[in-house]
Design a protein around this motif. Structure first.
Motif, PDB file in Angstrom:
ATOM      1  N   LEU A 153       4.147   8.458   5.114  1.00 32.93           N
ATOM      2  CA  LEU A 153       4.927   7.420   6.157  1.00 32.93           C
ATOM      3  C   LEU A 153       5.139   6.131   5.482  1.00 32.93           C
ATOM      4  O   LEU A 153       6.036   5.464   5.977  1.00 32.93           O
ATOM      5  CB  LEU A 153       3.821   7.273   7.271  1.00 32.93           C
ATOM      6  CG  LEU A 153       3.538   8.434   8.097  1.00 32.93           C
ATOM      7  CD1 LEU A 153       2.368   7.847   9.049  1.00 32.93           C
ATOM      8  CD2 LEU A 153       4.649   8.974   8.841  1.00 32.93           C
ATOM      9  N   PHE A 154       4.696   6.113   4.032  1.00 28.12           N
ATOM     10  CA  PHE A 154       4.974   4.818   3.466  1.00 28.12           C
ATOM     11  C   PHE A 154       6.096   4.978   2.603  1.00 28.12           C
ATOM     12  O   PHE A 154       6.276   5.819   1.736  1.00 28.12           O
ATOM     13  CB  PHE A 154       3.654   4.540   2.678  1.00 28.12           C
ATOM     14  CG  PHE A 154       2.500   4.013   3.593  1.00 28.12           C
ATOM     15  CD1 PHE A 154       2.181   2.833   3.680  1.00 28.12           C
ATOM     16  CD2 PHE A 154       1.498   5.048   3.866  1.00 28.12           C
ATOM     17  CE1 PHE A 154       1.113   2.475   4.676  1.00 28.12           C
ATOM     18  CE2 PHE A 154       0.595   4.722   4.783  1.00 28.12           C
ATOM     19  CZ  PHE A 154       0.240   3.534   5.040  1.00 28.12           C
ATOM     20  N   ASP A 155       6.855   3.951   2.343  1.00 27.74           N
ATOM     21  CA  ASP A 155       7.990   3.741   1.317  1.00 27.74           C
ATOM     22  C   ASP A 155       7.142   3.744   0.133  1.00 27.74           C
ATOM     23  O   ASP A 155       6.383   2.842  -0.361  1.00 27.74           O
ATOM     24  CB  ASP A 155       8.599   2.392   1.547  1.00 27.74           C
ATOM     25  CG  ASP A 155       9.787   2.526   2.465  1.00 27.74           C
ATOM     26  OD1 ASP A 155       9.885   3.666   3.212  1.00 27.74           O
ATOM     27  OD2 ASP A 155      10.254   1.568   3.199  1.00 27.74           O
ATOM     28  N   VAL A 156       7.756   4.591  -0.889  1.00 30.10           N
ATOM     29  CA  VAL A 156       7.425   4.626  -2.272  1.00 30.10           C
ATOM     30  C   VAL A 156       8.651   4.549  -3.066  1.00 30.10           C
ATOM     31  O   VAL A 156       9.534   5.636  -2.652  1.00 30.10           O
ATOM     32  CB  VAL A 156       6.578   6.000  -2.766  1.00 30.10           C
ATOM     33  CG1 VAL A 156       6.578   5.961  -4.318  1.00 30.10           C
ATOM     34  CG2 VAL A 156       5.065   6.064  -2.023  1.00 30.10           C
ATOM     35  N   GLN A 157       8.978   3.584  -3.830  1.00 32.56           N
ATOM     36  CA  GLN A 157      10.203   3.195  -4.335  1.00 32.56           C
ATOM     37  C   GLN A 157      10.796   4.580  -5.007  1.00 32.56           C
ATOM     38  O   GLN A 157      10.249   5.346  -5.910  1.00 32.56           O
ATOM     39  CB  GLN A 157      10.080   2.281  -5.412  1.00 32.56           C
ATOM     40  CG  GLN A 157      11.577   1.796  -6.001  1.00 32.56           C
ATOM     41  CD  GLN A 157      11.323   0.675  -6.954  1.00 32.56           C
ATOM     42  OE1 GLN A 157      10.271  -0.171  -7.168  1.00 32.56           O
ATOM     43  NE2 GLN A 157      12.589   0.262  -7.611  1.00 32.56           N
ATOM     44  N   GLY A 158      12.098   4.893  -4.727  1.00 27.18           N
ATOM     45  CA  GLY A 158      12.819   6.101  -5.255  1.00 27.18           C
ATOM     46  C   GLY A 158      12.493   7.286  -4.441  1.00 27.18           C
ATOM     47  O   GLY A 158      13.170   8.498  -4.876  1.00 27.18           O
ATOM     48  N   HIS A 176      13.790   1.536  -1.387  1.00 24.89           N
ATOM     49  CA  HIS A 176      14.336   0.770  -2.484  1.00 24.89           C
ATOM     50  C   HIS A 176      13.151  -0.104  -2.950  1.00 24.89           C
ATOM     51  O   HIS A 176      13.268  -0.522  -4.160  1.00 24.89           O
ATOM     52  CB  HIS A 176      15.618  -0.039  -2.124  1.00 24.89           C
ATOM     53  CG  HIS A 176      16.788   0.113  -1.386  1.00 24.89           C
ATOM     54  ND1 HIS A 176      17.507   1.053  -2.227  1.00 24.89           N
ATOM     55  CD2 HIS A 176      17.298   0.493  -0.107  1.00 24.89           C
ATOM     56  CE1 HIS A 176      18.718   1.433  -1.554  1.00 24.89           C
ATOM     57  NE2 HIS A 176      18.454   1.237  -0.416  1.00 24.89           N
ATOM     58  N   SER A 177      12.203   0.026  -2.504  1.00 27.89           N
ATOM     59  CA  SER A 177      11.041  -0.790  -2.837  1.00 27.89           C
ATOM     60  C   SER A 177       9.855  -0.172  -2.381  1.00 27.89           C
ATOM     61  O   SER A 177       9.683   0.604  -1.173  1.00 27.89           O
ATOM     62  CB  SER A 177      11.127  -2.253  -2.487  1.00 27.89           C
ATOM     63  OG  SER A 177      11.172  -2.480  -1.079  1.00 27.89           O
ATOM     64  N   GLY A 276       7.367  -1.349   5.327  1.00 26.00           N
ATOM     65  CA  GLY A 276       7.721   0.011   4.854  1.00 26.00           C
ATOM     66  C   GLY A 276       6.882   1.068   5.103  1.00 26.00           C
ATOM     67  O   GLY A 276       6.732   1.903   4.534  1.00 26.00           O
ATOM     68  N   LEU A 277       6.468   1.068   6.403  1.00 27.28           N
ATOM     69  CA  LEU A 277       5.675   2.058   7.095  1.00 27.28           C
ATOM     70  C   LEU A 277       6.643   2.562   8.193  1.00 27.28           C
ATOM     71  O   LEU A 277       6.991   1.597   9.049  1.00 27.28           O
ATOM     72  CB  LEU A 277       4.385   1.503   7.643  1.00 27.28           C
ATOM     73  CG  LEU A 277       3.383   2.371   8.627  1.00 27.28           C
ATOM     74  CD1 LEU A 277       3.277   3.735   7.725  1.00 27.28           C
ATOM     75  CD2 LEU A 277       2.530   1.830   8.937  1.00 27.28           C
TER      76      LEU A 277
END
Length: 507
Positions: A153-158, A176-177, A276-277
């Motif tokens: 559920l969390f953004d991990v870059q790439g 993106h980040s 980012g969640l």
């Protein structure tokens, strides 16, 4: 060669190919001493083995390449067979066969199954690396050498967020980040091992995912892992990672922590940056961590929590009999025994009994607001993708779609009053209760049984959500050999203090 032994072996193999559950049950010795082990753990007893098979949905197709028989006596023989799975690799099965008086010929008393080694367990991991993302710390931070399983559920870059749904993942854009909670762990010395699976849109506490499979519960083989942070929890319990970065809306950290014997912290609402969640219900969504030790949990929590905003708390403890009685009888007994031991060891003072007042409408109000927010967030996508979600998750969203503005507004009024009521009743004291209403149900349990356990658990876990309180699940309890958590619910802003207080509880 004993008469009928090889025929019994091939009959068993044919039953595997056709997933003939009746024949498979008959092939294993009746009783409570029959054994079946694999990489997921040991199942003891014919009924547990049968339940596991019923939920598995068939064994992988394989070709037997060799059979080695060692006759031990007229009644016992050992068979070791090699196989080649259709998916590749090689497997090995060791079986102790016995001629039983109460069975029709030869039956298996014990079996050890070694499948072809997998590159990774896709029921646990969506993406895996060594590491997937390296630490950004060069000064030997508090988490140096630790590895993180990031809930999907969390953004991990790439990488894109998949939320436990392949169709959602296919349409998502790479981040993106890093989400701030991910970046904080990286900056403190940890590396990201991989992105771990979650229940669909995190709208479940079971840990079963129809798209990717059910992550194993290494603490209770054959049982559900607990969700929706099932992937991170299983990764930590299996030793694949030392930290699970997760979320908790209505129990999604506390439940898998309880079911798998882990430490799990749901933080004070709003205490950790939720950028980012992908949300579910922002009024209750919190960020937290799962670990195998309190020291790693504290370091992980300290990486994101504002130390200046953290508060001390007097170690004064209370129990609500109403909440305790929401658990099953065995869990109630385990809590009472554990509290008694802690009192006797001088780790806590005398525990009082608190009257929380009339809480009859709390859970319904919580569920109404959660549902309304979940539908606002994901309803359009679900409407555009009919038939994608599992029946249980789809049913929750269908109910959520019917929540009216008036019902939501009324529920919010109830929750506002409930928050004040809880604050007044607890008066800064720490509430003790079971993290879950029972130990982990079997993967093959009747859906009604799992729903009943879910409803009873949510009646307890919603208290922290309503109050915005931190809640710490401590792996202190045991019921019939299965782990369970004792939950500490503290005043807002006492997240780190709860860990410090509870760390001596487990020796």
């Amino acid at each position: 060669m004993p008469d009928g032994l090889i025929d019994a072996f091939w009959a068993y193999e044919n039953a595997l190919v056709t997933n003939d559950l009746e024949a498979l049950d008959a092939a294993f010795a009746p009783g409570e001493t029959t054994l079946r082990g694999d990489a997921g753990g040991l199942l003891v007893g014919h009924d547990r083995i049968s339940s596991f098979r019923g939920a598995r949905g068939g064994a992988p197709i394989r070709t037997i390449t060799s059979i080695h028989v060692r006759v031990l006596s007229n009644e016992y023989a050992l068979i070791v067979s090699e196989n080649e799975p259709r998916s590749g690799g090689r497997g090995l099965v060791t079986q102790l066969w016995a001629r039983h008086a109460d069975a029709d010929g030869w039956v298996v008393e014990s079996a050890q199954v070694a499948g072809a080694p997998a590159a990774m367990n896709t029921a646990v991991w969506r993406v895996l690396g060594n590491p997937l993302v390296a630490s950004t710390d060069s000064d030997g931070g508090a988490l140096a050498g630790e590895t993180v399983a990031v809930k999907d559920l969390f953004d991990v870059q790439g990488f894109a967020v998949g939320a436990g749904i392949p169709e959602f993942l296919a349409e998502a854009e790479p981040a993106h980040s890093h989400a701030p909670a991910v970046a904080a762990l990286l900056a403190t010395g940890a590396s990201v091992r991989g992105i771990a699976q979650t229940d669909e849109f995190a709208y479940s506490i079971a840990g079963k995912n129809v798209h990717y499979g059910t992550p194993p519960n290494v603490a209770v083989p054959g049982a559900i892992p607990g969700g929706s942070s099932s992937g991170p929890a299983s990764a930590v319990a299996l030793g694949h990672a030392s930290i699970g970065l997760a979320t908790d809306t209505a129990g999604s950290i506390r439940v898998p922590a309880s079911y798998q014997g882990l430490w799990g912290l749901r933080t004070t609402h709003g205490a950790v940056d939720a950028g980012g969640l992908l949300p579910l219900a922002e009024s209750f969504d919190t960020i937290g961590w799962l670990t195998r030790s309190p020291s790693v949990l504290r370091a992980a929590a300290a990486s994101s929590l504002d130390g200046d905003a953290q508060q001390p708390v007097e170690p004064q403890f209370v129990i609500s009999t109403e909440l305790l009685f929401a658990a099953d009888v065995a869990m109630q007994g385990a809590v009472v025994d554990a509290v008694g031991r802690l009192e006797a060891d001088g780790l806590i003072g005398e525990v009082g009994v608190v009257d929380l007042g009339d809480t009859s409408g709390f859970f319904d109000a919580f569920r109404t607001v959660q549902a309304a927010e979940a539908w606002r967030r994901h309803g359009d996508w679900i409407t555009a993708h009919p038939g994608v979600l599992a029946p249980d998750v789809a049913s929750r969203f269908e109910t959520a779609s019917t929540v009216t503005a008036e019902a939501e507004s009324s529920a919010r009024e109830v929750l506002a009053a409930a928050r004040t009521q809880l604050d007044d009743a607890l008066a800064g004291r720490i509430l003790l209760l079971p993290s879950t209403s029972s130990t982990a149900p079997s993967v093959g349990a009747d859906p009604d049984e799992i729903d009943a356990a879910r409803a009873a658990t949510l009646a307890m876990t919603c208290v922290a959500g309503i109050g915005g309180y931190p809640a710490l699940s401590v792996p202190l309890l045991e019921v019939d050999g299965a782990p369970a958590g004792l939950c500490l619910v503290g005043p807002r802003g006492t997240d780190l203090a709860l860990i410090d207080i509870a760390a001596p509880f487990v020796r």
